[in-house]
Enzyme design. Structure first.
Site, PDB file in Angstrom:
ATOM      1  N   TYR A   1     -26.351 -35.219  12.124  1.00 35.39           N
ATOM      2  CA  TYR A   1     -26.329 -34.391  10.917  1.00 35.39           C
ATOM      3  C   TYR A   1     -25.494 -35.059   9.825  1.00 35.39           C
ATOM      4  O   TYR A   1     -25.935 -35.224   8.685  1.00 35.39           O
ATOM      5  CB  TYR A   1     -25.778 -32.999  11.213  1.00 35.39           C
ATOM      6  CG  TYR A   1     -25.397 -32.253   9.957  1.00 35.39           C
ATOM      7  CD1 TYR A   1     -26.371 -31.764   9.105  1.00 35.39           C
ATOM      8  CD2 TYR A   1     -24.057 -32.065   9.611  1.00 35.39           C
ATOM      9  CE1 TYR A   1     -26.036 -31.106   7.929  1.00 35.39           C
ATOM     10  CE2 TYR A   1     -23.713 -31.410   8.449  1.00 35.39           C
ATOM     11  CZ  TYR A   1     -24.697 -30.928   7.610  1.00 35.39           C
ATOM     12  OH  TYR A   1     -24.349 -30.292   6.450  1.00 35.39           O
TER      13      TYR A   1
ATOM     14  N   LYS B   1     -26.526 -36.854   5.919  1.00 34.36           N
ATOM     15  CA  LYS B   1     -25.908 -36.598   4.616  1.00 34.36           C
ATOM     16  C   LYS B   1     -25.413 -37.906   3.987  1.00 34.36           C
ATOM     17  O   LYS B   1     -25.543 -38.113   2.775  1.00 34.36           O
ATOM     18  CB  LYS B   1     -24.768 -35.592   4.758  1.00 34.36           C
ATOM     19  CG  LYS B   1     -25.230 -34.188   5.135  1.00 34.36           C
ATOM     20  CD  LYS B   1     -26.216 -33.627   4.124  1.00 34.36           C
ATOM     21  CE  LYS B   1     -26.661 -32.218   4.453  1.00 34.36           C
ATOM     22  NZ  LYS B   1     -27.662 -31.687   3.499  1.00 34.36           N
TER      23      LYS B   1
ATOM     24  N   SER C   1     -22.037 -32.812   2.341  1.00 32.53           N
ATOM     25  CA  SER C   1     -21.150 -32.203   3.331  1.00 32.53           C
ATOM     26  C   SER C   1     -19.887 -33.021   3.517  1.00 32.53           C
ATOM     27  O   SER C   1     -19.889 -34.248   3.362  1.00 32.53           O
ATOM     28  CB  SER C   1     -21.899 -32.114   4.672  1.00 32.53           C
ATOM     29  OG  SER C   1     -21.031 -31.802   5.728  1.00 32.53           O
TER      30      SER C   1
END
Length: 338
Positions: A150, A154, A125
């Site tokens: 989040y 990643k 991402s």
């Protein structure tokens, strides 16, 4: 060739399954149905005429992952989508994100490193860049401290893959994508979040269809032309095709390094208000929204430099913002039978 797609009944995963099957690959889907439905298979079959193999499996269950790879010994590659993916939710429930996104990756890699040859595509991402200093963001931009759990999963995921590749047969491509939106032009598959949508476009289309009262726009005082956050919105079909091209690069042993990284976006930033205007244009109806306070974890601006993906993968986007919004609206109206 047999390719495993984890999270293959999800939004991006299902579109990638379609593109893989269109290219002649045999696909095995792993999904725990936590944010998807088995009905998605019907849409995949309607588009491709082929039924993928489906294994309902939670990748957090280490023993189940081991059993899966004992059953499927002839795997040529893995595309790993299965992860929780909402910035706001990750801020509220970080342990869910660390458990789901990190443990599942580790258990997959533990099985893959046993193989003589393993090809791995990781769904990363643009959040790994945090608030980048310069636009557009290229692959050499600094990976900054993550602004959400989040984003941190990643970053950690990428680091784990790099470390494993150094000491194993794993070859990997990290695909850092920006904001996937839209639906397949057939309207047979699309984004269908369970519960209240965490992403902008499905919330817009659900509001447009009458499921939601109005959209909350988080902040209008950012340092952007209209004060709202800017993102790079990429059509999901364009994104799916990039995964197939990345996989083929590994299968054909064209990769120069054990782990390669590519940004996937359009190279154009669009503000929240511009996305709203695009929806009003393609739907030919006014859209209700309200400006509210900023949301924790959001960066001001992020859009991609796509030069590396264009030149090295030979991939480029084909669809505009309006194309993507129109496909999302077509999907929404179909599933609501309006």
């Amino acid at each position: 060739m047999k390719i495993v797609v984890t999270g293959g009944l999800g939004f991006i995963g299902s579109h990638t399954v379609v593109e893989l099957q269109n290219e002649g690959y045999e696909v095995v889907i792993i999904d725990n149905l936590s944010n998807s439905s088995e009905d998605v298979i019907k849409g995949i079959v309607a588009i491709t005429g082929k039924t993928p193999i489906f294994e309902k499996l939670d990748l957090r269950d280490k023993s189940s992952v081991k059993v899966f790879f004992e059953k499927y010994t002839d795997i040529n590659g893995v595309i790993h989508f299965a992860a929780s993916k909402a910035v706001g939710e990750s801020v509220k429930n970080p342990l869910l994100y660390y458990e789901n996104n990190i443990s599942s990756l580790i258990y997959l890699l533990q099985e893959l490193e046993k193989k003589e040859e393993a090809n791995f595509i990781f769904s990363s991402s643009c959040t790994v860049y945090g608030q980048a200093d310069n636009m557009p963001i290229d692959e050499n931009a600094s990976v900054k401290p993550a602004m959400s759990p989040y984003g941190n999963t990643k970053q950690i995921g990428e680091e784990i893959i790099i470390d494993v590749a150094k000491v194993s047969s794993v070859n990997a491509i990290l695909l850092r994508y920006f904001n996937p939106i839209g639906a397949h032009p057939s309207a047979e598959i699309g984004e269908l979040p369970i519960g209240v949508p965490q992403n902008l476009v499905p919330f817009i289309t659900q509001t447009g269809i009458g499921l939601r009262k109005e959209l909350m726009v988080y902040g209008d005082n950012y340092d952007t032309p209209d004060g709202t956050c800017i993102r790079d919105y990429i059509h999901v079909v364009d994104l799916a095709k990039a995964h197939v091209m990345a996989l083929q690069r590994l299968l054909n042993k064209k990769n120069i390094e054990k782990v390669e990284t590519f940004n996937l976006g359009t190279g154009v930033g669009s503000s929240v208000l511009e996305v709203i205007k695009s929806f009003e244009k393609v739907s030919d109806k006014p859209f209700p929204f309200q400006i509210v306070a900023r949301r924790e974890g959001d960066v001001t601006m992020a859009y991609a430099s796509t030069d590396k993906a264009n030149q090295v993968l030979g991939w480029k986007t084909e669809s505009s913002l309006d194309d993507a919004i129109e496909s999302a609206w077509k999907w929404e109206t179909k599933i609501r039978n309006k």
